[in-house]
Design an enzyme around this catalytic site. Sequence first.
Site, PDB file in Angstrom:
ATOM      1  N   ASP A 188       0.837  -1.200   0.000  1.00  0.00           N
ATOM      2  CA  ASP A 188       0.000   0.000   0.000  1.00  0.00           C
ATOM      3  C   ASP A 188       0.876   1.256   0.000  1.00  0.00           C
ATOM      4  OD1 ASP A 188      -1.931   2.030   0.644  1.00  0.00           O
ATOM      5  OD2 ASP A 188      -3.176   0.513   1.601  1.00  0.00           O
ATOM      6  N   THR A 240      -7.442   3.823  -1.312  1.00  0.00           N
ATOM      7  CA  THR A 240      -7.098   2.416  -1.102  1.00  0.00           C
ATOM      8  C   THR A 240      -8.132   1.429  -1.620  1.00  0.00           C
ATOM      9  OG1 THR A 240      -5.741   2.997   0.803  1.00  0.00           O
ATOM     10  CG2 THR A 240      -6.514   0.717   0.669  1.00  0.00           C
ATOM     11  N   ASP A 273      -1.443   0.391  -4.671  1.00  0.00           N
ATOM     12  CA  ASP A 273      -2.740   0.944  -5.036  1.00  0.00           C
ATOM     13  C   ASP A 273      -2.643   2.395  -5.490  1.00  0.00           C
ATOM     14  OD1 ASP A 273      -1.915   1.571  -2.461  1.00  0.00           O
ATOM     15  OD2 ASP A 273      -3.888   1.337  -1.551  1.00  0.00           O
ATOM     16  N   HIS A 274      -1.611   3.088  -5.053  1.00  0.00           N
ATOM     17  CA  HIS A 274      -1.436   4.515  -5.373  1.00  0.00           C
ATOM     18  C   HIS A 274      -0.069   4.940  -4.873  1.00  0.00           C
ATOM     19  CE1 HIS A 274      -2.045   5.030  -1.083  1.00  0.00           C
ATOM     20  NE2 HIS A 274      -3.209   4.395  -1.179  1.00  0.00           N
TER      21      HIS A 274
END
Length: 418
Positions: A51, A86, A250-251
């Site tokens: 993450d 998320t 996710d980012h």
Amino acid sequence: MVRYFWNVIGLLAVLALGATSGVSAGGARPLVEAEAGVEAKAPVTILISIDGFKPEYLTRGATPNLNALAASGVSASMRPSFPTVTFPNHFTLVTGLRPDRSGVVGNRMEDSARPGQLFTMANDDPFWWTQAEPIWITAEKAGIPTATMFWPGSNVDFGGVRPRDWQQYAHAVNDRQRVDGIIDWLRRPAATRPKFLTLYFDEVDTAGHGFGPDSAEATAAAASVDAAIGRLRAGLAALGQPANLVIVADHGMAAISPDRVVRLDRLLPRQSFTAVADGPYVALTPKPGKTAKIEKILLGRHEHVTCYRKGDLPARLHYGRNPRVPPIVCLAETGWLALTTAPPADHPPRGGAHGFDSDAPEMRALFIASGPAIKPAGVLPSVDNVDVAPLLRDLIGLPAASDLDGDDSPFREILVRP
């Protein structure tokens, strides 16, 4: 013939992994001893999310395992879907559908069919999740056993179908326990061994939020997760288990500051609207009778923030058609925050944030793929995260799906085909 091919490839991959795991795993000892004459195991596929991991973190000298996997396979900068938060992006990664189509349009959301209810990241009610089918459900329906470690949505009941095994997210479960859970699942006999697994790590995102993406703490968190990846590699080698590893984020993360804040509640009365999200983007609903006034004040460009009716959002965001998206969405400039209330005086906005424009370089996410089915092709052009699910379908033997927002075209030339 297909099984024979993958058994041979799998054995070669295990030999290569075993030859390097003692160095790349940072000295981690194998979890079990390999036995002579063990079965020639077919490769499994493991989808791993770190993450908030930016591709740039690979350049800090703290991630030998991830860098080794990238060197032995492929890597790319990956464009997330909007909003760059998320739950929507984790669900996009496993469905191949952007949030507008998957139905998971935010970490918090409302639905007119459930008035007065608010979806949060603790919600596993199928109502919020079943607008799209994640790959573990498709796989289970096809007879491919799956096991999921903490992936958002993986504990949801899809009409009586779930992963064969899953673990409910618990922050207190540390990286060692998460990795050992994967290895334990893979110790099973062939008849009950999962073929597709997921694994999730959160500390890089936590450090990025708390200290910013350029901090020593973010680098240390990246190193910690890299060590966990090393433990996984060592465990796979000890089991003689070849694996295709697809490692994603996710980012990304952008630095924020209390000096870069726009207060929307100073433009219009706070009691005239509700908001399910604010910060890098704002998602708000005018109270009854207030729509015209709020639109007159908010719509258009302001200093460091631009507000749209949801149907007028830039087409490149692919966002605003789902009924769960509130009527007005405001996008802050990258690094700025648009807030609908005053931040706590003892906790001003510092560190890092995500949720900004999906085209912002700071929001780019990690992508690495390595294993017996992946050619060592180096750095690929940037990919979209809607293309990950089609790649996973190829790796685990599911047929291509024609109704997804992405496809496997970025990866066709780097796949080893039977």
